[in-house]
Write an enzyme that holds these catalytic residues in place. Structure first.
Site, PDB file in Angstrom:
ATOM      1  N   SER A   1      -3.479 -11.667  30.590  1.00 43.97           N
ATOM      2  CA  SER A   1      -2.361 -10.746  30.461  1.00 43.97           C
ATOM      3  C   SER A   1      -2.392  -9.924  29.167  1.00 43.97           C
ATOM      4  O   SER A   1      -1.652  -8.950  29.040  1.00 43.97           O
ATOM      5  CB  SER A   1      -1.041 -11.519  30.546  1.00 43.97           C
ATOM      6  OG  SER A   1      -0.904 -12.440  29.475  1.00 43.97           O
TER       7      SER A   1
ATOM      8  N   LYS B   1       0.835  -8.332  20.810  1.00 49.75           N
ATOM      9  CA  LYS B   1       1.222  -8.247  22.216  1.00 49.75           C
ATOM     10  C   LYS B   1       2.745  -8.184  22.334  1.00 49.75           C
ATOM     11  O   LYS B   1       3.468  -8.860  21.587  1.00 49.75           O
ATOM     12  CB  LYS B   1       0.666  -9.473  22.942  1.00 49.75           C
ATOM     13  CG  LYS B   1       0.846  -9.513  24.439  1.00 49.75           C
ATOM     14  CD  LYS B   1       0.129 -10.765  24.973  1.00 49.75           C
ATOM     15  CE  LYS B   1       0.288 -10.961  26.462  1.00 49.75           C
ATOM     16  NZ  LYS B   1      -0.434 -12.174  26.922  1.00 49.75           N
TER      17      LYS B   1
ATOM     18  N   SER C   1      -5.588 -15.626  29.344  1.00 48.52           N
ATOM     19  CA  SER C   1      -4.985 -14.348  28.959  1.00 48.52           C
ATOM     20  C   SER C   1      -5.427 -13.810  27.607  1.00 48.52           C
ATOM     21  O   SER C   1      -5.163 -12.653  27.297  1.00 48.52           O
ATOM     22  CB  SER C   1      -3.454 -14.457  28.984  1.00 48.52           C
ATOM     23  OG  SER C   1      -3.002 -14.543  30.318  1.00 48.52           O
TER      24      SER C   1
END
Length: 525
Positions: free
Chosen positions: A177, A96, A201
């Protein structure tokens, strides 16, 4: 259940590797000489070009590592010389884009304010991946600032990367997220990925993309050089297609780190989580059922009951659990914790960002967004940033109360009491509902229930495993447990996975074809 596939979806399905290649399968192919790390990297780069950059245009991969092929060539050289570094030798991994890496890639958190944030440093978790031989293939898109900029945000959107799309039905949310990691791994753009979670997330993007996702105990995996929200709740975690891959990645990621005081106990608790992969682990287990977390999505109860039946058939005893008191108050405390810690923790990261990054604190970040509103604030604002800037810090009585009471309600009086009252090994609930349509104007509208916020506020582990589909969209089954109980959750999740094999690969359905499929389905007698 039969669906009509668009021609594009058929072409992509034919090109996609089937079944999903696990870490163990990839390593076996590398060891046997059936492939090379260079060939794997080229394969995934081609898939990124065909599926992410064009075709369905998922927008899941924000940046490809220009060193990936060179790193793969070095890995092949080591393997040929019988000097393999570890479990991930030559395996392409996506991370990420709020995690620092030594590669010539910026860590942006999805924001144009950090477009030049090339830190030239590995987060300790990335260093652990490299030490095990992993190839960092690139960085994935995310909900900007990990979805902690506005209460009206759209999951999967960032000013840097645009909107990530769900590979199952393309107009649906990839959740956030860690949206890019979820969509990318579901679409086979790498073998496995790393996301981060403060509350939901890792687990939500995994659930809506039929992945296994694990939010570890806070402090099991180092958070150093990861763009933060909250030191009380932040953690990184694996996102994979199998429980075995999650166990393998956690084995590598877990451990103490002097740069993150929260990890002081990690070395005492970490283990080789692959040893927990027992298909009979549910036999004799006592599992608490959180029916209060089912939510109001009408398709969830039937799928959840099927999951419970599978748990019983595998030998588990199921016990219904009552909802703890003061859940709403726990959520209020959580918001105070996150807003207060956001300013303090993000200011510390920005102060250590690359020298050419001009935004060095929250006040400057707010000003940057206002100055670049056309790119950064076209759909929603920055209310959370403004609230964080106005917060009074850790000495504020409201923060002290929230930090103490929130953790008590979620942990001691929440998960711990639920486990103790029924003499339970773990708790289960739907991770959430099926994915909703992305709406950049109105923002997210989550459907379904879930109990992940107990684990998030308490800092306890939360594992989601594919449970099935609702209206052609994946949903996950959550396993929650006590602090440091990752091995137990992995064992139970693995046994459930081996019983159900509920994961289905995506078909990249454009919205019109998906709606036609649904109409055809409901019109049948």
């Amino acid at each position: 259940m039969k669906f009509i596939l668009a021609p594009l979806a058929l072409a992509l399905a034919a090109a996609a590797p089937a079944p999903d290649r696990s870490i163990a399968q990839t390593e076996a192919d590398l060891a046997a000489g059936r492939t090379s790390s260079v060939a794997l990297v080229r394969h995934y780069l081609q898939r990124i070009a065909q599926i992410d950059r064009s075709g369905p245009t998922l927008n899941a991969v924000l940046a490809v590592n220009p060193r990936a092929l060179a790193d793969a060539a070095y890995s092949d050289k080591l393997r040929n010389a019988r000097r393999s570094r570890g479990l991930l030798e030559g395996v392409p991994i996506l991370i990420k884009d709020n995690i620092d890496s030594l590669d010539p890639l910026p860590t942006t958190a999805g924001s144009l304010a950090l477009a030049d944030n090339v830190t030239h440093r590995d987060a300790p978790l990335v260093a652990r991946l490299r030490a095990a031989g992993a190839i960092i293939l690139g960085k994935t898109n995310l909900s900007e600032w990990a979805n902690m900029r506005s209460p009206h945000s759209t999951s999967g959107w960032s000013g840097k990367g645009g909107l990530t799309r769900n590979p199952y039905i393309l107009d649906r949310s990839a959740c956030g997220s860690s949206s890019g990691t979820g969509a990318a791994i579901a679409a086979g753009l790498a073998v496995a990925g790393i996301g981060t979670e403060t509350d939901g997330s890792v687990t939500c993007p995994s659930s809506v993309s039929a992945l296994v996702g694990l939010k570890p105990t806070v402090g099991l995996v180092s958070r150093a050089h990861v763009v933060p929200i909250s030191h009380s709740q932040d953690t990184a975690g694996p996102m994979t297609t199998t429980v075995a891959d999650t166990a393998a990645l956690l084995t590598i990621l877990a451990g103490s780190d002097s740069a993150d005081p929260a990890t002081v106990e990690a070395d005492a608790h970490k283990q080789d989580y692959r040893a927990s992969l027992r298909p009979d682990a549910l036999r004799g287990a006592r599992i608490g059922v959180l029916r209060f977390a089912i939510g109001d999505e009408p398709g969830i109860p039937a799928v959840f009951e099927q999951a419970l039946a599978a748990l019983r058939a595998a030998g588990a005893t199921l016990v219904d659990v009552k909802e703890p008191a003061n859940h709403e108050k726990m959520g209020q405390y959580e918001q105070t914790i996150l807003i207060t810690e956001l300013k303090q923790d993000l200011d510390a990261y920005l102060a250590s960002a690359a020298p050419n990054v001009r935004v060095r604190d929250m006040a400057a970040l707010i000003a940057f967004n206002r100055a670049h509103a056309a790119s950064e604030l076209p759909w929603f604002g920055q209310e959370f940033f403004e609230q964080a800037q106005a917060s009074k810090g850790y000495q504020e009585d409201s923060y002290k109360q929230a930090a103490s009471e929130g953790r008590r309600l979620a942990g001691k009086d929440g998960i711990d009491d639920m486990l103790a009252d029924g003499h339970l090994d773990a708790l289960v609930a739907p991770t959430g509902g099926p994915s909703w349509r992305s709406d950049l104007v109105a923002g997210d509208h989550f459907v379904g229930g879930g109990a992940g916020n107990y684990a998030a506020v308490a800092g306890y582990p939360h594992l989601t495993v594919p449970m099935g589909q609702v209206h052609g969209l994946p949903v996950g089954l959550s396993f929650l447990g006590a602090k440091w109980s990752e091995a137990r959750l992995i064992a139970l999740g693995f046994a459930y996975e081996q019983t159900t094999h509920a994961r289905r690969a995506p078909r990249y359905l454009p919205a019109p074809e998906a709606r036609a499929s649904m109409r055809a389905l409901v019109s049948k007698p």
